[in-house]
Design a protein around this motif. Structure first.
Motif, PDB file in Angstrom:
ATOM      1  N   ARG A 270      38.900  39.433  38.240  1.00  0.00           N
ATOM      2  CA  ARG A 270      37.457  39.551  37.986  1.00  0.00           C
ATOM      3  C   ARG A 270      37.189  40.322  36.708  1.00  0.00           C
ATOM      4  O   ARG A 270      36.311  39.944  35.902  1.00  0.00           O
ATOM      5  CB  ARG A 270      36.789  40.243  39.174  1.00  0.00           C
ATOM      6  CG  ARG A 270      35.331  40.623  38.943  1.00  0.00           C
ATOM      7  CD  ARG A 270      34.803  41.426  40.115  1.00  0.00           C
ATOM      8  NE  ARG A 270      33.533  42.069  39.797  1.00  0.00           N
ATOM      9  CZ  ARG A 270      32.907  42.909  40.616  1.00  0.00           C
ATOM     10  NH1 ARG A 270      33.449  43.213  41.787  1.00  0.00           N
ATOM     11  NH2 ARG A 270      31.769  43.460  40.255  1.00  0.00           N
ATOM     12  N   ARG A 271      37.927  41.416  36.484  1.00  0.00           N
ATOM     13  CA  ARG A 271      37.716  42.216  35.272  1.00  0.00           C
ATOM     14  C   ARG A 271      38.068  41.431  34.012  1.00  0.00           C
ATOM     15  O   ARG A 271      37.500  41.678  32.940  1.00  0.00           O
ATOM     16  CB  ARG A 271      38.537  43.505  35.347  1.00  0.00           C
ATOM     17  CG  ARG A 271      38.111  44.473  36.455  1.00  0.00           C
ATOM     18  CD  ARG A 271      36.647  44.810  36.381  1.00  0.00           C
ATOM     19  NE  ARG A 271      36.266  45.892  37.281  1.00  0.00           N
ATOM     20  CZ  ARG A 271      35.112  45.951  37.932  1.00  0.00           C
ATOM     21  NH1 ARG A 271      34.214  44.972  37.779  1.00  0.00           N
ATOM     22  NH2 ARG A 271      34.840  46.959  38.729  1.00  0.00           N
ATOM     23  N   ARG A 273      37.493  38.141  33.756  1.00  0.00           N
ATOM     24  CA  ARG A 273      36.303  37.298  33.580  1.00  0.00           C
ATOM     25  C   ARG A 273      35.153  38.078  32.954  1.00  0.00           C
ATOM     26  O   ARG A 273      34.377  37.542  32.161  1.00  0.00           O
ATOM     27  CB  ARG A 273      35.854  36.727  34.931  1.00  0.00           C
ATOM     28  CG  ARG A 273      36.803  35.710  35.519  1.00  0.00           C
ATOM     29  CD  ARG A 273      36.154  34.933  36.646  1.00  0.00           C
ATOM     30  NE  ARG A 273      35.695  35.782  37.736  1.00  0.00           N
ATOM     31  CZ  ARG A 273      36.459  36.178  38.746  1.00  0.00           C
ATOM     32  NH1 ARG A 273      37.740  35.806  38.779  1.00  0.00           N
ATOM     33  NH2 ARG A 273      35.971  36.923  39.715  1.00  0.00           N
ATOM     34  N   GLU A 274      35.052  39.361  33.312  1.00  0.00           N
ATOM     35  CA  GLU A 274      33.966  40.198  32.809  1.00  0.00           C
ATOM     36  C   GLU A 274      34.235  40.746  31.411  1.00  0.00           C
ATOM     37  O   GLU A 274      33.375  41.400  30.825  1.00  0.00           O
ATOM     38  CB  GLU A 274      33.726  41.362  33.775  1.00  0.00           C
ATOM     39  CG  GLU A 274      33.235  40.921  35.151  1.00  0.00           C
ATOM     40  CD  GLU A 274      33.190  42.061  36.156  1.00  0.00           C
ATOM     41  OE1 GLU A 274      32.513  41.921  37.183  1.00  0.00           O
ATOM     42  OE2 GLU A 274      33.851  43.110  35.913  1.00  0.00           O
ATOM     43  N   VAL A 276      36.418  43.071  30.694  1.00  0.00           N
ATOM     44  CA  VAL A 276      36.871  44.469  30.757  1.00  0.00           C
ATOM     45  C   VAL A 276      38.364  44.569  30.477  1.00  0.00           C
ATOM     46  O   VAL A 276      38.837  45.530  29.867  1.00  0.00           O
ATOM     47  CB  VAL A 276      36.544  45.077  32.142  1.00  0.00           C
ATOM     48  CG1 VAL A 276      37.117  46.490  32.273  1.00  0.00           C
ATOM     49  CG2 VAL A 276      35.041  45.081  32.381  1.00  0.00           C
ATOM     50  N   ARG A 305      39.640  33.275  31.556  1.00  0.00           N
ATOM     51  CA  ARG A 305      38.585  33.292  32.567  1.00  0.00           C
ATOM     52  C   ARG A 305      39.057  33.960  33.854  1.00  0.00           C
ATOM     53  O   ARG A 305      38.362  33.919  34.861  1.00  0.00           O
ATOM     54  CB  ARG A 305      38.121  31.863  32.869  1.00  0.00           C
ATOM     55  CG  ARG A 305      37.462  31.148  31.687  1.00  0.00           C
ATOM     56  CD  ARG A 305      37.244  29.688  31.999  1.00  0.00           C
ATOM     57  NE  ARG A 305      38.530  29.015  32.203  1.00  0.00           N
ATOM     58  CZ  ARG A 305      38.645  27.729  32.580  1.00  0.00           C
ATOM     59  NH1 ARG A 305      37.557  27.013  32.795  1.00  0.00           N
ATOM     60  NH2 ARG A 305      39.833  27.188  32.742  1.00  0.00           N
TER      61      ARG A 305
END
Length: 329
Positions: A270-271, A273-274, A276, A305
């Motif tokens: 997730r990080r 994708r964000e 970070v 992604r």
């Protein structure tokens, strides 16, 4: 096997993940007497050479080695029946640069110890909480700035507690019992906070505190952690991923983790994708066994992604789908 700044190792039980993570600690505990392989020592308990070598065939060699920025070391050990030990057969046991690299490897085993009721202080200390976190309290007492940083991470992770280091108020106690400290926890979910013993809270809190402390202590070396998620709620398992990401992106340490936590892995993806975490900083290694019993390591490709290009290998992490979707079992 190449490592990234942040490397996660996962796979079925007894596939070889812990063996992989034990190579550097084995070399560390062998360094004092590098011509004899120390399978069991203060860092890892690897049993005996004949237990560990493939198919228990004592005629086979065991080769251990590692590389760093511009160097590498590789040593072959063979069983010596007269010495009843694994003796260096070829390669270098150690050299100055390799020893410097190994001195900055910090291994945390899968079961961290809860803080003792009292901890002796004034005995020095360096940058290592110990393989079971046994030196954490003394380090936090000696370094108020470290204590503040660890408590900041406790808050960021939503742990619900902060650490306080208590000292005896009586000079007579110090004279008779020596200098010591007591690690206590404040339950900040109450107002005012409630002071409690670390032995009176959930087991997962005690398992996590040495991991937080070591990540804050690190000096651009390597932190190896087995099962950081043990006894942790899924929300905290995910939050630990952010601790590791910050440790890597701030340059405090390289991280190598063995885990069974889907929550930890998914937070890191997730990080990505964000934006970070750069995908170049993360590597996922899947360890499993061939049909003949030999282990293999497969690197899982991650795109920008945060998606795995080939999906999860085998049926790993499919159990959740089988539980919630009809017809998947």
């Amino acid at each position: 096997m190449d490592l990234a700044p942040l490397t996660l190792v996962f796979g079925p039980n007894s596939a070889g993940k812990s063996s992989l993570l034990s190579v550097l600690p084995l070399l560390q505990q062998t360094a004092a007497q590098p011509h004899v392989l120390s399978m069991s020592g203060g860092l890892v308990e690897g049993g005996t050479f004949r237990m560990a070598v493939h198919n228990h065939d004592e005629s086979l060699p065991m080769t251990l080695g590692f590389g760093w920025d511009d160097g590498k070391i590789e040593t072959v050990y063979r069983w010596n029946p007269q010495r009843r030990a694994a003796i260096r057969a070829s390669g270098q046991g150690s050299h100055e640069r390799a020893m410097r690299v190994l001195s900055r490897v910090y291994f945390l085993g899968p079961m961290r110890a809860r803080a003792e009721r009292t901890t002796a202080v004034g005995l020095g200390g360096d940058l290592y909480v110990g393989p079971a976190g046994e030196d954490m309290a003394a380090l936090l007492f000696d370094r108020p700035e470290l204590l503040a940083e660890v408590n900041d991470w406790c808050a960021r992770l939503g742990l619900g507690y902060r650490i306080r280091m208590l000292t005896p108020v009586s000079h007579d106690i110090v004279i008779s019992a020596g200098d010591f400290t007591v690690l206590a926890l404040e339950d900040i979910r109450h107002e005012p906070p409630v002071l409690v013993s670390p032995r009176a809270v959930g087991y997962g809190v005690g398992q996590l505190l040495p991991v937080i402390t070591q990540c804050c202590l690190a000096d651009a070396g390597a932190v190896i952690v087995e099962q950081p998620e043990v006894h942790l709620h899924p929300r905290l398992q995910s939050a630990v991923a952010d601790l590791f990401i910050d440790t890597v992106t701030s340059g405090r340490a390289q991280i190598l983790v063995e885990t069974h936590s889907e929550h930890l892995v998914l937070r890191m993806l997730r990080r990505i994708r964000e934006g970070v975490l750069s995908p170049e900083l993360l590597k996922l290694l899947y360890v499993d066994l061939h049909e003949d019993g030999g282990a293999f390591v497969r690197e899982l490709e991650i795109d920008d992604r945060g998606e795995l290009l080939d999906g999860w290998p085998g049926d790993f992490f499919d159990e959740r789908l089988a539980e919630v979707l009809p017809g998947m079992a």
